[in-house]
Scaffold this motif. Structure first.
Motif, mmCIF file in Angstrom:
data_model
loop_
_atom_site.group_PDB
_atom_site.id
_atom_site.type_symbol
_atom_site.label_atom_id
_atom_site.label_comp_id
_atom_site.label_asym_id
_atom_site.label_seq_id
_atom_site.Cartn_x
_atom_site.Cartn_y
_atom_site.Cartn_z
ATOM 1 N N TYR A 78 4.109 -19.398 -29.599
ATOM 2 C CA TYR A 78 3.034 -18.893 -28.758
ATOM 3 C C TYR A 78 3.549 -17.705 -27.986
ATOM 4 O O TYR A 78 4.550 -17.786 -27.283
ATOM 5 N N ALA A 79 2.839 -16.606 -28.150
ATOM 6 C CA ALA A 79 3.290 -15.347 -27.566
ATOM 7 C C ALA A 79 3.089 -15.354 -26.064
ATOM 8 O O ALA A 79 1.976 -15.364 -25.580
ATOM 9 N N ARG A 224 -10.081 -23.244 -13.487
ATOM 10 C CA ARG A 224 -11.123 -22.704 -14.365
ATOM 11 C C ARG A 224 -10.470 -21.819 -15.425
ATOM 12 O O ARG A 224 -11.045 -20.849 -15.886
ATOM 13 N N GLY A 225 -9.271 -22.162 -15.799
ATOM 14 C CA GLY A 225 -8.506 -21.332 -16.728
ATOM 15 C C GLY A 225 -7.386 -20.644 -15.964
ATOM 16 O O GLY A 225 -7.250 -20.823 -14.750
ATOM 17 N N ASP A 227 -6.417 -17.117 -16.588
ATOM 18 C CA ASP A 227 -6.333 -15.668 -16.780
ATOM 19 C C ASP A 227 -7.126 -14.956 -15.690
ATOM 20 O O ASP A 227 -7.616 -15.579 -14.753
ATOM 21 N N LEU A 228 -7.232 -13.660 -15.844
ATOM 22 C CA LEU A 228 -7.863 -12.856 -14.814
ATOM 23 C C LEU A 228 -9.303 -13.270 -14.557
ATOM 24 O O LEU A 228 -9.750 -13.383 -13.415
ATOM 25 N N LEU A 229 -10.018 -13.514 -15.621
ATOM 26 C CA LEU A 229 -11.418 -13.901 -15.484
ATOM 27 C C LEU A 229 -11.536 -15.218 -14.730
ATOM 28 O O LEU A 229 -12.438 -15.413 -13.913
ATOM 29 N N VAL A 232 -11.294 -14.517 -11.144
ATOM 30 C CA VAL A 232 -12.552 -13.963 -10.647
ATOM 31 C C VAL A 232 -13.567 -15.087 -10.431
ATOM 32 O O VAL A 232 -14.198 -15.201 -9.385
ATOM 33 N N ASP A 254 -2.210 -12.763 -13.069
ATOM 34 C CA ASP A 254 -3.558 -12.474 -13.562
ATOM 35 C C ASP A 254 -4.594 -13.177 -12.703
ATOM 36 O O ASP A 254 -5.556 -12.573 -12.241
ATOM 37 N N THR A 257 -4.664 -11.658 -9.210
ATOM 38 C CA THR A 257 -5.326 -10.351 -9.140
ATOM 39 C C THR A 257 -6.836 -10.515 -9.146
ATOM 40 O O THR A 257 -7.556 -9.834 -8.408
ATOM 41 N N THR A 261 -9.025 -9.281 -5.983
ATOM 42 C CA THR A 261 -10.056 -8.244 -6.145
ATOM 43 C C THR A 261 -11.405 -8.736 -5.626
ATOM 44 O O THR A 261 -12.099 -8.026 -4.885
ATOM 45 N N VAL A 262 -11.781 -9.953 -5.999
ATOM 46 C CA VAL A 262 -13.073 -10.487 -5.574
ATOM 47 C C VAL A 262 -13.103 -10.671 -4.056
ATOM 48 O O VAL A 262 -14.053 -10.262 -3.384
ATOM 49 N N TYR A 283 3.846 -8.883 -14.089
ATOM 50 C CA TYR A 283 4.041 -7.441 -14.196
ATOM 51 C C TYR A 283 5.052 -6.967 -13.167
ATOM 52 O O TYR A 283 4.680 -6.487 -12.095
ATOM 53 N N ALA A 286 4.623 -3.374 -11.603
ATOM 54 C CA ALA A 286 3.394 -2.909 -10.970
ATOM 55 C C ALA A 286 3.726 -2.071 -9.745
ATOM 56 O O ALA A 286 4.613 -2.409 -8.967
ATOM 57 N N GLU B 88 5.631 -12.199 -34.793
ATOM 58 C CA GLU B 88 5.133 -13.507 -35.202
ATOM 59 C C GLU B 88 4.522 -13.480 -36.596
ATOM 60 O O GLU B 88 4.764 -14.372 -37.403
ATOM 61 N N ASP B 227 -2.442 -0.030 -16.252
ATOM 62 C CA ASP B 227 -2.528 -1.472 -16.045
ATOM 63 C C ASP B 227 -3.734 -1.813 -15.187
ATOM 64 O O ASP B 227 -4.552 -0.953 -14.865
ATOM 65 N N LEU B 228 -3.825 -3.058 -14.833
ATOM 66 C CA LEU B 228 -4.999 -3.534 -14.120
ATOM 67 C C LEU B 228 -5.209 -2.806 -12.796
ATOM 68 O O LEU B 228 -6.317 -2.400 -12.449
ATOM 69 N N GLN B 287 -12.324 -16.114 -22.613
ATOM 70 C CA GLN B 287 -13.578 -16.841 -22.799
ATOM 71 C C GLN B 287 -14.775 -15.932 -22.562
ATOM 72 O O GLN B 287 -14.793 -15.115 -21.651
#
Lengths: 342, 342
Positions: A78-79, A224-225, A227-229, A232, A254, A257, A261-262, A283, A286, B88, B227-228, B287
């Motif tokens: 898994y990357a 809720r996961g 990642d970035l979303l 958010v 992620d 951030t 942001t929100v 990162y 950054a 990979e 980047d972000l 997602q």
DNA sequence: TTGTATGCGTTATCAA
DNA sequence: TTGATAACGCATACAA
């Protein structure tokens, strides 16, 4: 000058020997430096080798000397930034000594783990660096290796492995909790860690314990996961409920951030009203370090693993040597400046 | 039963031969399947091998057969999703055929490129997959390999290389421009590509040309990093200046996400007022596909590279075969639904 | 279908 | 310091 038709075949030691007028043994010694050779012959041998475009044959050398100058690396497929950084630092350490890296990926569930390890052994690698996908695979690797130096890296470590490198979760969490306590945090909310995943649950507990020990209340766990979303989404739910003195502890940069942001867009002042921290820096480069986050010691882990391997190769007896490396706390603009201890 | 003390040494073909009462040649043929063997002896040989814990010695095999069953992979030492995905998919294709991957990283400026390649050659790899860090390195790799099958992957491709895999920038840009034209874009603003970096400049031009060909005006090029945070910064500057009919074309998902988050927080309606697209998908598993972006065919590139290598190994003459693979357009929620062609 | 014999290119042993 | 020579473990040409 003898017959020196620039043949299509690669020159061998014997070719160089006859070209230089010495024996193959001398050529071998001169070129490898394994034993002293007179300055004069050294020069002649080098010149002859250059003239013929001689190239060392690592395969023949490996057969005879019983050392391939290569180590096998086994990783789950898994990357992640973790694995990329690990590969890079391991290969960097190995390159410096002319050791090659033979890479093998394994399914995340460890299904093909054993055959991959066996293949590496058949190739007679001098050592093994394994990041096992599961605790079972970890044990298998240990048993299959059968005396060959092996170092395990990561979260799934066989208890019988003499050499292992891992992250010191307790110490890392303590570092963060200490900082949060000194910046006036009274309660944390965890965002982006899955309480139902064993590995995440461990981390939630480490952080919770470290905070509790410093008088900070472990609050809700929002997932809720990761990642970035997800950051958010979580922040949209949370922003009008957070109160001063709370810190949002996020699974990674992620998520953090997204949250940051929100919150700022909604008029929540960070870090004045609410603080944000990340448990996993993604990162490092950054600009302006906007986030306070834990930088995992991936490069050190790779270097440490290689060092352990060398150590294991030298010493005949496998001394037990397990290292847990702590993360660094990188203080950014998402948390306040620490107050002096009262 | 002969003397079968479970020695510390690994059993050899000869050991198996005497244990099974056949010759070493027969054992070799039985175990490798290189030539037919009678069912009975096959069984006896296998049993003997199992009893002695025999393991194939790839080193001796390689020396004798002149094939190491391994290929060298040379990559620039900057951790990107691109390279992770490439490694990979390449190793996956190779694993399927029992081929090992010997990994070598090279400095981004190519300083140590040649020695790394030379080391791989000394190890007698059967082939080379190279992602050159510079165009010069690309040429060196080609010349050093000296007849050995080699496939080049990436953006810096030696013109003389017979086998190469790259991204079809023109076709990819066309795919995106077509979509943007059908969703009412009249002008684009490019965010996150550095006009002073040659590789980025090429991409800017590809996109600009593809848009111009469809009546879309190439507008400003905004570069504040890729980047972000750069996306956030750029969007803060841009948000009150953008007008309906404009699309913000971002270097990658990170930039696009930053832009998207800020615009929406500022009350700009995406995709109704302004559209956003990304030239490089970073998180295929996100997602709900929030972003319209180009998914680069990394996995296919890896598979194609391996296939080319096999082809080159089979055919004696190196037929020129250069493949440029196009990206896929993944349509997400950051652009509108296409209108029927009028 | 099986066995015999040779060599792949290098390093290690031993004697000079 | 150097040379002659014997392995290392396997795959293959050739003969049977």
């Amino acid at each position: 000058m003898t017959d020196s038709a620039p043949s299509d075949e690669l020159a061998t030691l014997a070719d160089v020997a006859s070209e230089a007028g010495v024996s193959t043994a001398t050529v071998s010694r001169a070129l490898s430096g394994s034993r002293p050779v007179s300055p004069d012959t050294l020069k002649r041998v080098r010149a002859a080798a250059a003239r013929l475009g001689y190239r060392h044959n690592a395969v023949a050398s490996a057969l005879r000397s019983n050392r391939t100058q290569s180590v096998g690396i086994v990783l789950p497929r898994y990357a992640t930034v973790f694995l990329s950084a690990l590969i890079e630092s391991v290969t960097e350490s190995l390159d410096a000594q002319g050791i090659g890296a033979l890479l093998r990926y394994v399914a995340p569930d460890g299904a093909d783990h054993d055959e991959r390890v066996a293949d590496l052994l058949d190739r007679r690698v001098d050592g093994l660096i394994v990041c096992p996908p599961t605790i079972e695979a970890s044990g298998h690797a240990q048993r299959l290796s059968h005396g060959l130096p092996i170092v395990q890296v990561g979260r799934f470590l066989d208890p019988d492995t003499p050499s292992a490198v891992s992250l010191d979760e307790t110490s890392s969490a303590g570092l963060l909790a200490h900082h949060l306590a000194r910046t006036g945090t009274r309660k944390i909310i965890t965002v982006g860690l899955d309480p139902d995943a064993p590995a995440d649950a461990t981390r939630i507990r480490s952080v919770g314990d470290a905070c509790a020990a410093r008088g900070i209340a472990p609050g809700a766990v929002v997932y809720r996961g990761s990642d970035l979303l997800a950051g958010v989404t979580a922040a949209e739910k949370l922003w009008d409920a957070v109160t001063p003195g709370e810190t949002l502890v996020c699974a990674n940069d992620d998520v953090a951030t997204g949250v940051l942001t929100v919150l700022r867009a909604r008029g929540v002042r960070v870090p004045d009203d609410v603080q944000i921290a990340s448990l996993l820096q993604l990162y490092p480069d950054a600009q302006g370090t906007p986030l306070t986050s834990l930088r995992h010691p991936w490069r050190q882990m790779g270097a440490e693993a290689v060092e352990m391997l060398e150590h294991a190769q030298r010493s005949r007896v496998a001394a037990r040597r397990r290292t847990a490396l702590s993360a660094d706390l990188v203080v950014g603009a998402s948390t306040r400046t620490p107050q002096e201890e009262s």
